[in-house]
Design a protein around this motif. Structure first.
Motif, PDB file in Angstrom:
ATOM      1  N   SER A  97       0.828  -1.214   0.000  1.00 50.43           N
ATOM      2  CA  SER A  97       0.000   0.000   0.000  1.00 50.43           C
ATOM      3  C   SER A  97       0.859   1.259   0.000  1.00 50.43           C
ATOM      4  O   SER A  97       0.548   2.228  -0.710  1.00 50.43           O
ATOM      5  N   LEU A  98       1.928   1.256   0.772  1.00 52.21           N
ATOM      6  CA  LEU A  98       2.835   2.406   0.790  1.00 52.21           C
ATOM      7  C   LEU A  98       3.507   2.626  -0.563  1.00 52.21           C
ATOM      8  O   LEU A  98       3.642   3.767  -1.022  1.00 52.21           O
ATOM      9  N   PHE A  99       3.924   1.550  -1.212  1.00 51.73           N
ATOM     10  CA  PHE A  99       4.564   1.676  -2.525  1.00 51.73           C
ATOM     11  C   PHE A  99       3.584   2.222  -3.556  1.00 51.73           C
ATOM     12  O   PHE A  99       3.925   3.100  -4.349  1.00 51.73           O
ATOM     13  N   VAL A 100       2.359   1.708  -3.562  1.00 49.72           N
ATOM     14  CA  VAL A 100       1.350   2.186  -4.515  1.00 49.72           C
ATOM     15  C   VAL A 100       1.036   3.655  -4.256  1.00 49.72           C
ATOM     16  O   VAL A 100       0.991   4.465  -5.182  1.00 49.72           O
ATOM     17  N   TYR A 101       0.839   4.006  -2.991  1.00 53.01           N
ATOM     18  CA  TYR A 101       0.541   5.397  -2.651  1.00 53.01           C
ATOM     19  C   TYR A 101       1.701   6.313  -3.043  1.00 53.01           C
ATOM     20  O   TYR A 101       1.487   7.380  -3.627  1.00 53.01           O
ATOM     21  N   GLY A 102       2.908   5.900  -2.725  1.00 53.76           N
ATOM     22  CA  GLY A 102       4.076   6.711  -3.066  1.00 53.76           C
ATOM     23  C   GLY A 102       4.225   6.914  -4.568  1.00 53.76           C
ATOM     24  O   GLY A 102       4.536   8.017  -5.039  1.00 53.76           O
ATOM     25  N   PHE A 103       3.962   5.875  -5.338  1.00 53.68           N
ATOM     26  CA  PHE A 103       4.058   5.992  -6.794  1.00 53.68           C
ATOM     27  C   PHE A 103       2.992   6.933  -7.328  1.00 53.68           C
ATOM     28  O   PHE A 103       3.261   7.739  -8.224  1.00 53.68           O
ATOM     29  N   ARG A 104       1.791   6.859  -6.770  1.00 56.12           N
ATOM     30  CA  ARG A 104       0.704   7.728  -7.225  1.00 56.12           C
ATOM     31  C   ARG A 104       0.973   9.187  -6.858  1.00 56.12           C
ATOM     32  O   ARG A 104       0.581  10.093  -7.590  1.00 56.12           O
ATOM     33  N   VAL A 105       1.615   9.417  -5.742  1.00 54.94           N
ATOM     34  CA  VAL A 105       1.937  10.788  -5.346  1.00 54.94           C
ATOM     35  C   VAL A 105       3.071  11.341  -6.208  1.00 54.94           C
ATOM     36  O   VAL A 105       3.024  12.482  -6.667  1.00 54.94           O
ATOM     37  N   LEU A 106       4.089  10.523  -6.447  1.00 58.24           N
ATOM     38  CA  LEU A 106       5.239  10.986  -7.235  1.00 58.24           C
ATOM     39  C   LEU A 106       4.942  11.088  -8.727  1.00 58.24           C
ATOM     40  O   LEU A 106       5.473  11.959  -9.417  1.00 58.24           O
ATOM     41  N   PHE A 107       4.108  10.183  -9.247  1.00 61.60           N
ATOM     42  CA  PHE A 107       3.803  10.142 -10.676  1.00 61.60           C
ATOM     43  C   PHE A 107       2.289  10.091 -10.895  1.00 61.60           C
ATOM     44  O   PHE A 107       1.737   9.059 -11.266  1.00 61.60           O
ATOM     45  N   PRO A 108       1.604  11.212 -10.680  1.00 58.91           N
ATOM     46  CA  PRO A 108       0.143  11.199 -10.857  1.00 58.91           C
ATOM     47  C   PRO A 108      -0.222  11.065 -12.338  1.00 58.91           C
ATOM     48  O   PRO A 108       0.559  11.405 -13.223  1.00 58.91           O
ATOM     49  N   MET A 109      -1.420  10.557 -12.595  1.00 60.04           N
ATOM     50  CA  MET A 109      -1.903  10.454 -13.970  1.00 60.04           C
ATOM     51  C   MET A 109      -2.455  11.811 -14.383  1.00 60.04           C
ATOM     52  O   MET A 109      -3.496  12.239 -13.894  1.00 60.04           O
ATOM     53  N   VAL A 110      -1.742  12.468 -15.286  1.00 64.89           N
ATOM     54  CA  VAL A 110      -2.157  13.800 -15.720  1.00 64.89           C
ATOM     55  C   VAL A 110      -2.892  13.746 -17.058  1.00 64.89           C
ATOM     56  O   VAL A 110      -3.589  14.682 -17.413  1.00 64.89           O
ATOM     57  N   ASP A 111      -2.736  12.674 -17.795  1.00 64.49           N
ATOM     58  CA  ASP A 111      -3.396  12.519 -19.078  1.00 64.49           C
ATOM     59  C   ASP A 111      -4.543  11.520 -18.923  1.00 64.49           C
ATOM     60  O   ASP A 111      -4.339  10.405 -18.449  1.00 64.49           O
ATOM     61  N   ARG A 112      -5.756  11.908 -19.316  1.00 70.61           N
ATOM     62  CA  ARG A 112      -6.921  11.015 -19.184  1.00 70.61           C
ATOM     63  C   ARG A 112      -6.748   9.732 -19.995  1.00 70.61           C
ATOM     64  O   ARG A 112      -7.357   8.719 -19.677  1.00 70.61           O
ATOM     65  N   GLY A 113      -5.927   9.771 -21.007  1.00 73.73           N
ATOM     66  CA  GLY A 113      -5.688   8.579 -21.832  1.00 73.73           C
ATOM     67  C   GLY A 113      -4.878   7.513 -21.130  1.00 73.73           C
ATOM     68  O   GLY A 113      -4.816   6.376 -21.592  1.00 73.73           O
ATOM     69  N   ASP A 114      -4.257   7.861 -20.014  1.00 75.62           N
ATOM     70  CA  ASP A 114      -3.443   6.894 -19.275  1.00 75.62           C
ATOM     71  C   ASP A 114      -4.260   6.022 -18.327  1.00 75.62           C
ATOM     72  O   ASP A 114      -3.740   5.048 -17.789  1.00 75.62           O
ATOM     73  N   VAL A 115      -5.510   6.367 -18.119  1.00 79.44           N
ATOM     74  CA  VAL A 115      -6.346   5.617 -17.182  1.00 79.44           C
ATOM     75  C   VAL A 115      -6.621   4.221 -17.752  1.00 79.44           C
ATOM     76  O   VAL A 115      -7.103   4.093 -18.875  1.00 79.44           O
TER      77      VAL A 115
END
Length: 153
Positions: A97-115
């Motif tokens: 959970s910490l790794f997933v959260y950390g990755f999402r904070v450091l590399f957020p999805m800014v392009d809707r096409g990446d979802v």
């Protein structure tokens, strides 16, 4: 004659148990992030989505083999034959959970096409439900290899 463990030996074992749990968390995290970021990798690298998907599948199969080897060796060499080492089937969850959260904070999805599509979430949930069984299997496998080595020696 039963020997008792000192407090320092028990604390070292807890640290080793947590290191094993971190390794299991990293293993699950790498696989999940590879599945979630196929579209992002395709967009950034310029590869066709089918090439990225095929590459990720090959990478996932290779990483499962490597992680199984590393987990088995670490469990055999550092955790010994104690039954408490099966606790790693639960302890990996907070680290994951910490790794997933950390990755999402450091590399957020800014392009809707990446979802990723919703089916990827279902596949990930199924995999995370099966993952503790995989951990228990690897733990049992490393203990069986240890017993076989002792009986030959």
């Amino acid at each position: 004659m039963k020997t008792t463990k000192t407090k320092g030996e028990n604390m070292n074992y807890v640290a080793k148990l947590n290191i094993a749990s971190v390794l299991y968390g990293i293993g699950a995290w790498v696989i999940v992030e590879c599945m979630l970021n196929v579209y992002r990798i395709s967009r950034i690298s310029g590869w066709d989505i089918s090439n990225v998907t095929n590459s990720m599948m090959i990478l996932l199969l290779i990483s499962v083999g490597i992680f199984t080897f590393v987990f088995s060796r670490y469990t055999k060499n550092h955790l010994g034959a104690r039954k408490i080492r099966y606790l790693t089937t639960i302890l990996w969850v907070p680290y994951f959970s910490l790794f997933v959260y950390g990755f999402r904070v450091l590399f957020p999805m800014v392009d809707r096409g990446d979802v990723p599509p919703p089916i990827v979430g279902l596949v990930i949930m199924a995999g995370l439900v099966i993952y503790p069984i995989y951990i228990a299997f690897v733990t049992m496998l490393s203990m069986n290899n240890e017993k076989v080595a002792e009986s030959k020696g």
